[in-house]
Design an enzyme around this catalytic site. Sequence first.
Site, PDB file in Angstrom:
ATOM      1  N   SER A 198       0.758  -0.934   0.066  1.00 16.53           N
ATOM      2  CA  SER A 198       0.179   0.047   0.048  1.00 16.53           C
ATOM      3  C   SER A 198       0.975   0.924   0.216  1.00 16.53           C
ATOM      4  O   SER A 198       1.944   1.041   0.637  1.00 16.53           O
ATOM      5  CB  SER A 198      -0.860  -0.319   0.817  1.00 16.53           C
ATOM      6  OG  SER A 198      -0.430   0.099   2.573  1.00 16.53           O
ATOM      7  N   ASP A 199       0.338   2.316  -0.909  1.00 11.95           N
ATOM      8  CA  ASP A 199       0.604   3.838  -0.194  1.00 11.95           C
ATOM      9  C   ASP A 199       0.968   3.771   1.163  1.00 11.95           C
ATOM     10  O   ASP A 199       0.329   3.010   1.698  1.00 11.95           O
ATOM     11  CB  ASP A 199       0.178   4.729  -1.056  1.00 11.95           C
ATOM     12  CG  ASP A 199       1.166   5.485  -1.263  1.00 11.95           C
ATOM     13  OD1 ASP A 199       1.796   6.437  -0.801  1.00 11.95           O
ATOM     14  OD2 ASP A 199       1.076   6.599  -2.632  1.00 11.95           O
ATOM     15  N   TRP A 200       1.593   4.720   1.532  1.00 10.03           N
ATOM     16  CA  TRP A 200       1.872   5.152   3.032  1.00 10.03           C
ATOM     17  C   TRP A 200       0.020   5.431   3.459  1.00 10.03           C
ATOM     18  O   TRP A 200      -0.407   6.859   3.287  1.00 10.03           O
ATOM     19  CB  TRP A 200       2.715   5.979   3.203  1.00 10.03           C
ATOM     20  CG  TRP A 200       3.980   5.647   4.399  1.00 10.03           C
ATOM     21  CD1 TRP A 200       4.545   5.890   4.895  1.00 10.03           C
ATOM     22  CD2 TRP A 200       4.556   4.043   2.686  1.00 10.03           C
ATOM     23  NE1 TRP A 200       5.724   4.569   5.232  1.00 10.03           N
ATOM     24  CE2 TRP A 200       5.892   3.960   3.741  1.00 10.03           C
ATOM     25  CE3 TRP A 200       4.343   3.712   1.316  1.00 10.03           C
ATOM     26  CZ2 TRP A 200       6.407   3.194   3.315  1.00 10.03           C
ATOM     27  CZ3 TRP A 200       5.381   2.787   1.747  1.00 10.03           C
ATOM     28  CH2 TRP A 200       6.399   2.438   2.173  1.00 10.03           C
TER      29      TRP A 200
END
Length: 837
Positions: free
Chosen positions: A265-267
């Site tokens: 996932s992106d942050w």
Amino acid sequence: MFHLALLYLLAASSSCVHAQQYISAPSYPSPWASGGPGWDEAYAKAKDFVSQLTLVEKVNLTTGTGNQADLCTGNTGSVPRLGFRHLCLQDGPNGVRYTDLNSVFPAGISAAATWSRSLLRRRGLALGEEFRGKGIDVMLGPVVGPLGRDPAGGRNWEGFSPDPYLSGVAVAETVKGTQEAGVVACVKHYILNEQEHFRSGISSNLDDRTMHELYLWPFADAVRAGVGSVMCSYNRINNTFACENTQALNYLLKNELSFQGFVMSDWGAQHSGAISALSGLDMAMPGDGPRNSYGSYWGGALTEMVLNGTIPQWRIDDMALRIMAAFYKVGRDMKRVDINYSSWVNATSGPRYFASKTGNTTVNQHVNVQGEHSSLIREIGAKSIVLLKNVGHSLPLRKPSSIAVIGEDAQDNPRGPNACVDRICNTGTLAMGWGSATAEYPYLIAPATALESQAKGDGTVFSNFKSNWDLPGARAAVGNASVAIVFVNADAGEGYKDLDGNLGDRKNLTLWNGGDSLVEAVASVNPNTIVVIHSVGPVLIDHIKTHPNVTAMLWAGLPGQESGNAITDVLYGRVNPQGKTPFTWGKHAGDWGVATLNATGIAPQQVFSEGSFIDYRHFDLAGIEPSFEFGFGLSYTNFTYSNLTITPTNGTAYQPDTGKSAPAPTFGVVDRNASSALAPKSFPKVPRFIYPWINDVNALNSSGSGTVPAGSQDGSPQNLLPAGGAPGGNPGLYDIVYSIRVLITNTGALPGTEIAQLYVSLGGPDDPKVVLRGFDDVELSPGQSKEVVFAVTRRDISSWDPVTQNWIASPYPKGVYIGTSSRQIMLHDNLSRDILT
Ligand SMILES: *[C@@H]1O[C@H](CO)[C@@H](O)[C@H](O)[C@H]1NC(C)=O
Ligand SMILES: *[C@@H]1O[C@H](CO)[C@@H](O)[C@H](O)[C@H]1NC(C)=O
Ligand SMILES: *[C@@H]1O[C@H](CO)[C@@H](O)[C@H](O)[C@H]1NC(C)=O
Ligand SMILES: *[C@@H]1O[C@H](CO)[C@@H](O)[C@H](O)[C@H]1NC(C)=O
Ligand SMILES: *[C@@H]1O[C@H](CO)[C@@H](O)[C@H](O)[C@H]1NC(C)=O
Ligand SMILES: *[C@@H]1O[C@H](CO)[C@@H](O)[C@H](O)[C@H]1NC(C)=O
Ligand SMILES: *[C@@H]1O[C@H](CO)[C@@H](O)[C@H](O)[C@H]1NC(C)=O
Ligand SMILES: *[C@@H]1O[C@H](CO)[C@@H](O)[C@H](O)[C@H]1NC(C)=O
Ligand SMILES: *[C@@H]1O[C@H](CO)[C@@H](O)[C@H](O)[C@H]1NC(C)=O
Ligand SMILES: *[C@@H]1O[C@H](CO)[C@@H](O)[C@H](O)[C@H]1NC(C)=O
Ligand SMILES: *[C@@H]1O[C@H](CO)[C@@H](O)[C@H](O)[C@H]1NC(C)=O
Ligand SMILES: *[C@@H]1O[C@H](CO)[C@@H](O)[C@H](O)[C@H]1NC(C)=O
């Protein structure tokens, strides 16, 4: 899974009347990895490793230990029992972020402007070497999302080009280079994260055909190049978040493109536990999640979900397998060094576990990873510069009697090149945008510095006027100079921080800091004015182009640390410019036909109604004359094109992939006894760390809802997709179906490199006028000729058919256009029809 999105829609229904049109259809189960071309050896090693792991050890690989918890931008758990260190993930695409003694490379958009496969590959390799030297496992780059739909898009510069073919070549070369160095590349942000405004809520709504022909295209190239990881993005797609979008992750990426690596996932882009796991997410970053007892959607919560049957064993095994397969694929088992820096501490010693400020130790060994990369950076810097205008041979400069350099953009930032955190300022010369794609400069050569030293050597009188705002002063400074060189810029960045009213995305497409007035002031008194633009993308410069006293214009992009040397090399002809603009320069902000969505509500609806008509495809369709068209760039020499021949090659029929997958494999045995998932009694937990252990065996007796989407737990053999079959999609798509040859001759007086470009018209009523389908950099001495061979693949001449869910070569007549830009076509012919059926 999409019931959640619907709830949000209802809440915001008054403002989005057509939202119901865009629903992402569920696609379960999440495809399990199966190996395949380029992956079999890694897959076998990963299978051995994962088979030895306990459930909590597997979960440890999938979940970050928390924001700033450990040394790197992202940190997974480890497997101490087998001596396996945690995985270290680090920003970003243009250099190692958050450390020292690293290099700052030309940004993606500049690298793309070279149109050179070999330079892109060498850049990827050099980046990989720097990440490897710091002990990093995964480089969080390269970027092909955003692709660049919106010319104002804040992060376009991190990526390569709004053209999917150029972006696809660039991402593939970067991935190969980086992974050759022994570091896993992470192609991001998947997918349709095309603007920064509302990126965490916006829904990018797009039809299937445009998805394939435009936005998915470069991701397919990355997967075919063997990329080890993919980062899912912040936005929603058709109203479902990207990191739990089963169409994007399960159907397109893991089934159709047969992606064998892992999805992270992106942050903070993960929004659910079980749903994201069943939707194809393999790694949660940075691990932090909701305020549950684990502080995470995963970690101990994921262990519970496996133990209570919500997540089948095959899915957790697949996550761990994919992560380890990527690790082995790039040879990290042979190439790993210890992590020898901290992202969060600048001093040599300090807390290893920064979030909890514990674990004092030597965290920074200040390892110099720059190698000989400065010369490559300078070379790419120079070869990415696009010569936009050059009247009466004003360039290259030949020992002029005097030069005057003008503008803030030619100068050092007086407080140092790294003075602004994440480069969130536009002070001094611009050589990268702002946000997480930044790295600390080891040094930054300002244009004024390099030009002064050149002038000294030539005996040229040099003056440097630093202000953008003192226009009378500027006029006085340049009045008598034989050459006036004005530096101007335009910046953009990531939307977590605003700069001068630009929330990542640019609020306008004009020059910053009074650049237009500065150029006008200088050119009003100096008839030999040269304008250099450092920018993140197109700016509106037609008034500069048409100004009679502006004799030359150059776009110098975002060149990185060797900026001044690179522009000096080109201005003085040590490097004959070869760069071609990787995007279109319009005359008015409306020319691109799209706008940044600035709306309110929970899920603002961004409908990509223009389909694949972005950038030059839109200009061609709408009949708009740009200032400079896609692919444009001048040289100090001239080239001619001749002897076009087209030879059909593989006449073999295209075979849709058929059949079913094997059943989902499992590796090792999950001990269903919940007590085995508890932390050892006296385990010395690092405060605030996210761990894989469950808190309490009784937690498993609490009866949750237990409902999961239909089919999501099904591990039986699944239908393969017709367009699938191997990483990157059906191998038949990459058959070379035409070989196109053309002779390029240097008819000028200087050695130079021509970027020969191949465009194809697919011929249908809904097709763009032309699309880029080949290019090559041809280095030629004066009088020399070389043959260029373009290998046109089946994919290059096909269109996506949503009904059969496959690529088809349409029956429409197809033309071939070869030229020096998208609008300067030198040779044209038609493709024979014989292979089209
Ligand atoms: C989005 O919705 C459009 C229109 O229904 C459809 O064509 C497309 O396949 C959908 N894409 C995704 C990723 O859900
Ligand atoms: C999970 O990772 C953490 C952090 O690296 C480590 O301390 C812990 O021992 C690991 N747990 C297991 C079960 O290996
Ligand atoms: C840090 O990196 C250097 C260079 O790659 C390597 O030689 C060294 O062993 C690393 N430091 C540690 C403590 O591993
Ligand atoms: C860690 O080291 C710093 C100085 O580097 C010191 O101020 C601090 O007290 C130390 N913390 C612990 C817990 O030892
Ligand atoms: C570390 O250095 C960077 C770059 O110079 C700076 O932005 C950051 O504020 C520094 N961090 C600390 C904790 O001093
Ligand atoms: C977006 O809207 C807000 C509030 O209406 C406004 O302040 C801002 O300037 C707008 N931004 C852009 C880029 O138009
Ligand atoms: C466009 O935005 C830049 C950066 O905020 C600003 O410097 C410039 O003045 C703006 N241009 C116009 C015409 O307002
Ligand atoms: C060009 O420069 C000359 C000075 O050499 C000046 O007289 C003239 O007005 C300038 N032209 C324009 C359009 O500014
Ligand atoms: C290129 O050719 C054009 C005319 O065809 C000529 O005007 C120009 O001087 C040539 N340029 C060079 C660098 O040879
Ligand atoms: C190019 O075409 C010309 C004229 O048809 C021919 O004489 C020449 O041999 C060709 N050159 C090459 C390298 O094919
Ligand atoms: C399984 O565990 C998860 C995580 O604790 C929980 O959300 C879910 O409700 C549980 N399912 C069942 C059927 O108990
Ligand atoms: C046919 O395509 C394959 C795969 O791209 C390629 O290796 C081969 O050279 C092609 N055959 C011909 C005759 O071009």
